[in-house]
Design an enzyme around this catalytic site. Structure first.
Site, PDB file in Angstrom:
ATOM      1  N   LEU A   1      12.589  43.959  23.953  1.00 54.61           N
ATOM      2  CA  LEU A   1      13.661  44.142  22.963  1.00 54.61           C
ATOM      3  C   LEU A   1      13.652  42.986  21.965  1.00 54.61           C
ATOM      4  O   LEU A   1      14.633  42.732  21.280  1.00 54.61           O
ATOM      5  CB  LEU A   1      15.018  44.250  23.671  1.00 54.61           C
ATOM      6  CG  LEU A   1      15.121  45.392  24.683  1.00 54.61           C
ATOM      7  CD1 LEU A   1      16.452  45.346  25.433  1.00 54.61           C
ATOM      8  CD2 LEU A   1      14.965  46.755  24.002  1.00 54.61           C
TER       9      LEU A   1
ATOM     10  N   ALA B   1      12.015  41.941  27.866  1.00 62.32           N
ATOM     11  CA  ALA B   1      12.254  43.361  28.155  1.00 62.32           C
ATOM     12  C   ALA B   1      11.746  44.263  27.039  1.00 62.32           C
ATOM     13  O   ALA B   1      12.054  45.442  27.001  1.00 62.32           O
ATOM     14  CB  ALA B   1      13.753  43.593  28.381  1.00 62.32           C
TER      15      ALA B   1
ATOM     16  N   TYR C   1      -1.854  42.526  24.827  1.00 64.80           N
ATOM     17  CA  TYR C   1      -1.476  42.833  23.441  1.00 64.80           C
ATOM     18  C   TYR C   1      -2.626  42.470  22.501  1.00 64.80           C
ATOM     19  O   TYR C   1      -3.046  43.260  21.657  1.00 64.80           O
ATOM     20  CB  TYR C   1      -0.211  42.042  23.085  1.00 64.80           C
ATOM     21  CG  TYR C   1       0.388  42.367  21.744  1.00 64.80           C
ATOM     22  CD1 TYR C   1       1.440  43.263  21.628  1.00 64.80           C
ATOM     23  CD2 TYR C   1      -0.104  41.774  20.579  1.00 64.80           C
ATOM     24  CE1 TYR C   1       1.987  43.557  20.383  1.00 64.80           C
ATOM     25  CE2 TYR C   1       0.440  42.066  19.342  1.00 64.80           C
ATOM     26  CZ  TYR C   1       1.489  42.954  19.253  1.00 64.80           C
ATOM     27  OH  TYR C   1       2.041  43.248  18.029  1.00 64.80           O
TER      28      TYR C   1
ATOM     29  N   ASP D   1       9.547  43.322  14.305  1.00 66.20           N
ATOM     30  CA  ASP D   1      10.699  42.688  14.953  1.00 66.20           C
ATOM     31  C   ASP D   1      11.475  41.816  13.969  1.00 66.20           C
ATOM     32  O   ASP D   1      12.702  41.781  13.960  1.00 66.20           O
ATOM     33  CB  ASP D   1      10.236  41.844  16.139  1.00 66.20           C
ATOM     34  CG  ASP D   1       9.463  42.660  17.151  1.00 66.20           C
ATOM     35  OD1 ASP D   1       9.468  43.897  17.027  1.00 66.20           O
ATOM     36  OD2 ASP D   1       8.848  42.078  18.049  1.00 66.20           O
TER      37      ASP D   1
HETATM   38  C1  GLA Z   1       5.786  43.569  19.913  1.00 62.06           C
HETATM   39  C2  GLA Z   1       5.380  42.957  18.578  1.00 62.06           C
HETATM   40  C3  GLA Z   1       5.628  43.932  17.441  1.00 62.06           C
HETATM   41  C4  GLA Z   1       5.005  45.286  17.727  1.00 62.06           C
HETATM   42  C5  GLA Z   1       5.393  45.783  19.118  1.00 62.06           C
HETATM   43  C6  GLA Z   1       4.674  47.047  19.504  1.00 62.06           C
HETATM   44  O1  GLA Z   1       7.169  43.744  19.952  1.00 62.06           O
HETATM   45  O2  GLA Z   1       6.099  41.778  18.336  1.00 62.06           O
HETATM   46  O3  GLA Z   1       5.135  43.384  16.236  1.00 62.06           O
HETATM   47  O4  GLA Z   1       3.616  45.230  17.563  1.00 62.06           O
HETATM   48  O5  GLA Z   1       5.128  44.803  20.097  1.00 62.06           O
HETATM   49  O6  GLA Z   1       5.043  48.095  18.693  1.00 62.06           O
END
Ligand code: GLA
Length: 454
Positions: free
Chosen positions: A156, A154, A256, A202
């Site tokens: 998160l 999600a 991504y 994260d």
């Molecule tokens: C994912 C990646 C993070 C970041 C976000 C986008 O959650 O794990 O490192 O790049 O996408 O901000």
């Protein structure tokens, strides 16, 4: 299980009693799988990113907040190097592997890879530090899942927290005690094992969060490898509400990595004018108008190769892969400014300014980074038009997942009703809406000894 309440209160506050129930059930499941004896319980929280999307791997700024939703790992050290993991959620069948510097992966996308990545990185780390085996594994039980776990897929950070919690446990049982920043860096590199060239946000928020605060993190380390960060208090009188679209995109990793590639292409092209740069962050202070001429609207990986630019190390690219370099770089450049402005607004208690920045960040994520989807658009529009909402945006990597909204306390019930109604009417789906009760960072919660009767 009254011994559980005091440590749980420091983590979950008023929720400690219901959490104690969850922990007790997990302990009893652990006992039935692995028997009586000592158990260490680790936890790592998910996060919601307030602003600063796709900036971390460009060495930019981010502003995430840890959730009170977390993943637990109940672990018992072993005397050999085997890691055995089971999962409270039946759909994830047990996994086992041996820790070492070259652990063969499970099939792509398998949950076991998040643990394997952590274990392999640990073996390499200890080898670099000239710590010779024997490495110690563990018997573990992973506890995610609703209602207390981090919603999966999600946006998160449910997958990163799995790496974090396994790394924490393995470091602990092998006597490696790094500080939070070292462990966060370690975990973000460990996650490359799963094939995403992700950033560090994260893992940093999972390990370094503070209750009631967002973490303003500058993802550019200084020459000594230190990171500038500040815990910024969240605004009084407002809730951070999260609405989950329920949409899960199948190929987030591929999309991504293409965004990562576009940013790297931007850096390579800008080197014609700024030879020493390594990340988009390096041109953050240069006016956009000076950068734009070097950044084509679109270029293929093959055309870049003809110009001597190889995007090594990004999986899944072919010569035909098209990269919208200019728009992607513009998002990163403008987003970094918005994060800095958002932090200033938070410090000054200017909620309206903060909200406006959230809305602008959403528009940039949608138009320049193209990480939105129709369902997220419905949610964001519904949120932005609701009474008492300072601002709203998609959060996380994108292509589905969640939005975050900054909502005045007294407007929360009406917000929930309005967003749910509109989302249901326009998509036929029911969104899961919940408040982010920000929690503290990951760690060892408690060590318990289970007797035969438990
Ligand atoms: C994912 C990646 C993070 C970041 C976000 C986008 O959650 O794990 O490192 O790049 O996408 O901000």
């Amino acid at each position: 299980m009254s011994e559980l309440i005091p440590p749980l209160r420091t983590i979950y506050g008023e929720e400690a009693t219901s959490q104690a129930q969850r922990y007790a059930e997990a302990l009893s499941a652990f006992a039935s799988t692995y028997g009586a004896g000592e158990v260490l319980i680790f936890r790592a929280p998910g996060r919601v990113n307030l602003i600063g999307e796709h900036t971390d791997y460009n060495h930019g700024y981010v502003l995430p907040v840890a959730l009170d939703r977390d993943t637990l790992l109940l672990a018992r050290p072993r005397s050999d190097a085997t890691v055995r993991l089971s999962n409270m959620e039946a759909e994830f069948s047990p996994r086992a592997f041996t820790i070492g510097p070259d652990i063969p992966p499970d099939p792509p996308g398998d949950w076991g890879n998040y643990a394997r990545g952590a274990a392999q990185a640990l073996a390499r780390q200890l080898r670099r530090a000239d710590r010779r085996p024997p490495l110690r594994g563990l018997d573990g039980l992973v506890v995610g899942g609703p209602p207390h776990g981090v919603p999966r897929g999600a946006g998160l950070s449910s997958s990163s927290v799995l790496t974090v919690v396994v790394a924490l446990a393995l470091a602990h049982v092998n006597g490696w005690q790094p500080d939070g920043v070292t462990l966060a860096r370690f975990c973000s590199e460990a996650e490359w094992y799963v094939g995403t060239r992700g950033g560090i946000m994260d893992q940093f928020i999972a390990l370094l969060a503070r209750r009631g605060h967002a973490l303003f993190l500058d993802c550019r380390p200084d020459t000594a490898g230190r990171y500038r960060m500040e815990h910024v208090p969240l605004p009084q009188g407002y809730h951070l509400l999260i609405a989950d679209s329920g949409v899960r995109h199948g190929n987030v990793r591929g999309h991504y990595n293409r965004r990562v590639a576009a940013c790297r292409a931007g850096v390579a092209l800008l080197r014609a004018r700024f030879p020493a740069i390594t990340h988009l962050r390096d041109v953050q202070e240069v006016p956009w108008a000076e950068l734009e001429p070097f950044l084509p609207e679109e270029v293929t990986v093959g055309e870049l190769a003809e110009r001597g630019i190889e995007l090594e190390d990004v999986p899944g690219l072919t010569p035909d892969t098209r990269l919208r370099v200019r728009a992607r770089c513009r998002h990163v450049w403008t987003e970094n400014r918005r994060v800095q402005a958002a932090v200033a607004a938070l410090r000054a208690g200017q909620v309206a300014t903060l909200g406006r920045l959230l809305n602008e960040a959403h528009a940039s994520a949608r138009d320049d980074y193209e990480i939105s989807c129709p369902e997220l658009e419905v949610l964001v529009q519904a949120a932005q038009e609701a009474d008492g909402v300072a601002g709203a945006r998609l959060t996380g990597a994108g292509w589905g997942g969640c939005i975050v909204a900054l909502v005045r306390d007294d407007a929360v019930p009406a917000f929930e009703a309005h967003v749910a109604r509109r989302y249901q009417a326009e998509t036929g789906r029911t969104p899961a809406i919940f408040a982010c009760r920000s929690g503290p960072g990951a760690g060892l919660v408690i060590a318990v000894t289970l007797s035969e009767e438990d």
